[in-house]
Every structure is written in C-alpha cells, then in structure tokens.
Design an enzyme around this catalytic site. Sequence first.
Site, mmCIF file in Angstrom:
data_model
loop_
_atom_site.group_PDB
_atom_site.id
_atom_site.type_symbol
_atom_site.label_atom_id
_atom_site.label_comp_id
_atom_site.label_asym_id
_atom_site.label_seq_id
_atom_site.Cartn_x
_atom_site.Cartn_y
_atom_site.Cartn_z
ATOM 1 N N GLY A 68 0.796 -1.215 0.000
ATOM 2 C CA GLY A 68 0.000 0.000 0.000
ATOM 3 C C GLY A 68 0.831 1.268 0.000
ATOM 4 O O GLY A 68 0.365 2.326 0.415
ATOM 5 N N GLY A 69 2.080 1.167 -0.486
ATOM 6 C CA GLY A 69 2.919 2.348 -0.606
ATOM 7 C C GLY A 69 3.242 3.007 0.714
ATOM 8 O O GLY A 69 3.545 4.205 0.747
ATOM 9 N N SER A 73 4.848 -5.548 -2.264
ATOM 10 C CA SER A 73 5.019 -4.138 -2.605
ATOM 11 C C SER A 73 5.744 -3.407 -1.463
ATOM 12 O O SER A 73 6.856 -3.779 -1.111
ATOM 13 C CB SER A 73 3.662 -3.503 -2.926
ATOM 14 O OG SER A 73 3.826 -2.226 -3.494
ATOM 15 N N ALA A 74 5.116 -2.395 -0.851
ATOM 16 C CA ALA A 74 5.767 -1.735 0.285
ATOM 17 C C ALA A 74 6.059 -2.745 1.389
ATOM 18 O O ALA A 74 7.058 -2.634 2.102
ATOM 19 C CB ALA A 74 4.888 -0.607 0.819
ATOM 20 N N ASP A 120 5.297 -4.424 -14.488
ATOM 21 C CA ASP A 120 5.383 -3.613 -13.280
ATOM 22 C C ASP A 120 6.528 -2.618 -13.437
ATOM 23 O O ASP A 120 7.655 -3.014 -13.735
ATOM 24 C CB ASP A 120 5.631 -4.536 -12.079
ATOM 25 C CG ASP A 120 5.793 -3.799 -10.763
ATOM 26 O OD1 ASP A 120 5.533 -2.576 -10.711
ATOM 27 O OD2 ASP A 120 6.179 -4.455 -9.773
ATOM 28 N N HIS A 133 1.636 -4.671 -11.479
ATOM 29 C CA HIS A 133 1.935 -4.583 -10.053
ATOM 30 C C HIS A 133 0.719 -5.076 -9.262
ATOM 31 O O HIS A 133 -0.408 -4.676 -9.522
ATOM 32 C CB HIS A 133 2.269 -3.145 -9.654
ATOM 33 C CG HIS A 133 2.832 -3.044 -8.274
ATOM 34 N ND1 HIS A 133 4.115 -3.450 -7.965
ATOM 35 C CD2 HIS A 133 2.283 -2.613 -7.109
ATOM 36 C CE1 HIS A 133 4.334 -3.268 -6.668
ATOM 37 N NE2 HIS A 133 3.233 -2.765 -6.128
#
Length: 338
Positions: A104-105, A181-182, A287, A317
């Site tokens: 979620g960045g 991701s994050a 991505d 992504h």
Amino acid sequence: MSMSLHITAIAILSLHLLLLLANVNSSSSMDPYKVLNLIHNPNGTITRLDKYPQSPPSQDPNLPTPSLSKDLTLNPSKHTWARIYLPHKPTSKKLPLIVFYHGGGFIFYSAASTYFHNFCSNLANQTHSVVVSLEYRLAPEHRLPAAYEDSVEILHWIKTSKDPWLTHHADYSRVYLMGESAGGNIAYTAGLRAAAIVDEIKPVNIKGLILIQPFFGGNKRTASEIRLEKDLNLPLIVTDSMWNLSLPLGVDRDYEYCNPTVNGGDKVLEKIRLFGWRVAVFGCDGDQLVDRQRELVKLLEGKSVNVVGQFYSGGRHGIFVGDASMSQKVFDLVNGLH
C-alpha cells in the site's frame, strides 16, 4: 463477493487515473494528491478518501473460510496489532511461521483489508503454515522508519507471546518474512534488522525472505519506470508521491530505505549469507518496479546470498496477490522451502 469488491475498487481507481492522464503530456503536470484520491492536510497528515473493503477475522470452524483467523494487540500505545491465521485442521506437528507485511505504498491498506486478508487466509491453507499479518503504522502520520520498527517489534512479540495458536502450532525454528510491494520493502528491511540481532529474538529463527514485487526506488529513473510512466495500474506519479509521503523529511530517493543498492548494499548482508537464509524475489515485466527488483537480485547475487528471482512476462503490479493463479506461484515456492 469480497474479491469482486476489490476488483471494483481497482476498476474505479483505474478509471480515475485514466481521466486524469487523458490529454496530459507529462505526469509532472498532474496533482499527485488527486491521483491518489487523498487530501494533504496542513499538519502533514492525509485524509484518505478511498475506503477499501475490509474483512473481519473468524475463529468459527463451521464457516467455509480457507483458514481460521483472529486479531491480537501488539503495542497499544502505537495502535499496532496482528491478525493470525491457522489452518482449519492443524496437525500435531508444528507448522512453519510466516510473518506477513501488507502493501500500500506505506500509506494505504491494513492487515484487515479484504485484499490481503484473503491472500493470507489462502497462504495459511495452501502452505499449511501459521501466518502472522502485521498492522503497522502508516505514513505520513508515521514516516519511515516507524513501519520498520513495528516490523521488528512483532518478532520480539512472537518470542514472548503466550497465545496458543503460536505456542502450540508455530515452529519458531522455521520462520519466513514475507511482504508485497511496500510490504516487500518492509520484509527486506526487517530481515536486515533481524540479522543484526539474531540472539535477541531467539527462539525465533528466520530461514528466509519472500519479497513479492518489493517497492524500491532511486534518484535515477530505470528503463521500466520510464517505459511504464503512465501505466494505469501504477503510474510513476503515484510511486513518487508515496515516497515523498513516507521517507524521512530531508532525504532523497537514494536513501537506504528507498534504494537498497546505495553504497554497495547493507553490510549485514554478509550475515544473511553466513546464516544461509534463502531469499526469493517475485516480479513481472508489466510492473514499473521490475528493474528495481532485478537490481536487488543482482546485488544479493554479488554478495553470494542464496537468492532466486522469479520474474514473469506481462502482468502488473499487485498480480501475485490479486490473481489466484499467480498467488499459487508464491504458495508453491513456500511449499518448496518446507
């Protein structure tokens, strides 16, 4: 129904990005906060306008869920907690333990988000593992290294927990850190920090890191970032804004939290090599972060770390969590580690 809700949210976000990107020659001319659908408040916090679906935990063995789940408090002063997943019929033999960090960045989502809840529930079932998913503090209210501190604190918490799902069913000698991701960035950094304090977290014994499309960056643009600058799934303006909201104030994109290759990589990688940890990095050509992920694999190979890069053509992504057939590739790798 929960998966369709997530797909709807993604479709709305893609339409939102499409409308913003239309008739724009450069992403730099767009308002990044409009792209992220949030309000940047004067006090440095953000108001998140998107409300992503969430799922409650369930310990009811009669419900048709892949796994049982429950929430436990980690640190009440920080409002952190963990969702634990247990297969419906755990064997008498203790099971591998996977510590999961959601994506979620650094600024969005939760351990309760349906998107990640479903993945972790299936992960526990498909790999016959105990899964602990961390609810860490989000930026910009809590900029990095807050999430990293939480990611290590949960290892200390597991060590001292008296919860029977952990004490009766989890094999602390087979622990893997996983993130998407994050969360992949967090899992990597948690691994670095844990490698420096292995004696302090015993009997928790980490065996490897599983990094699913980890979120990294740097000052110099990579070819995949340029090629996919306006990709609707993850445009460059989104990743730029996420870094601006999550990195410590005053540092640039070549700070170690963002760019793991800076200064030749962290010195603790030598310990990871000596410990024999296995590292897997998942990525795909669709991505914009894929070049960063390949750079990480190259760095680890250069340090003689036992690393494998699992890269696929096409994709996007988030595909390894959002697409069941690609999630299975992660599950298959985990099963191969047991």
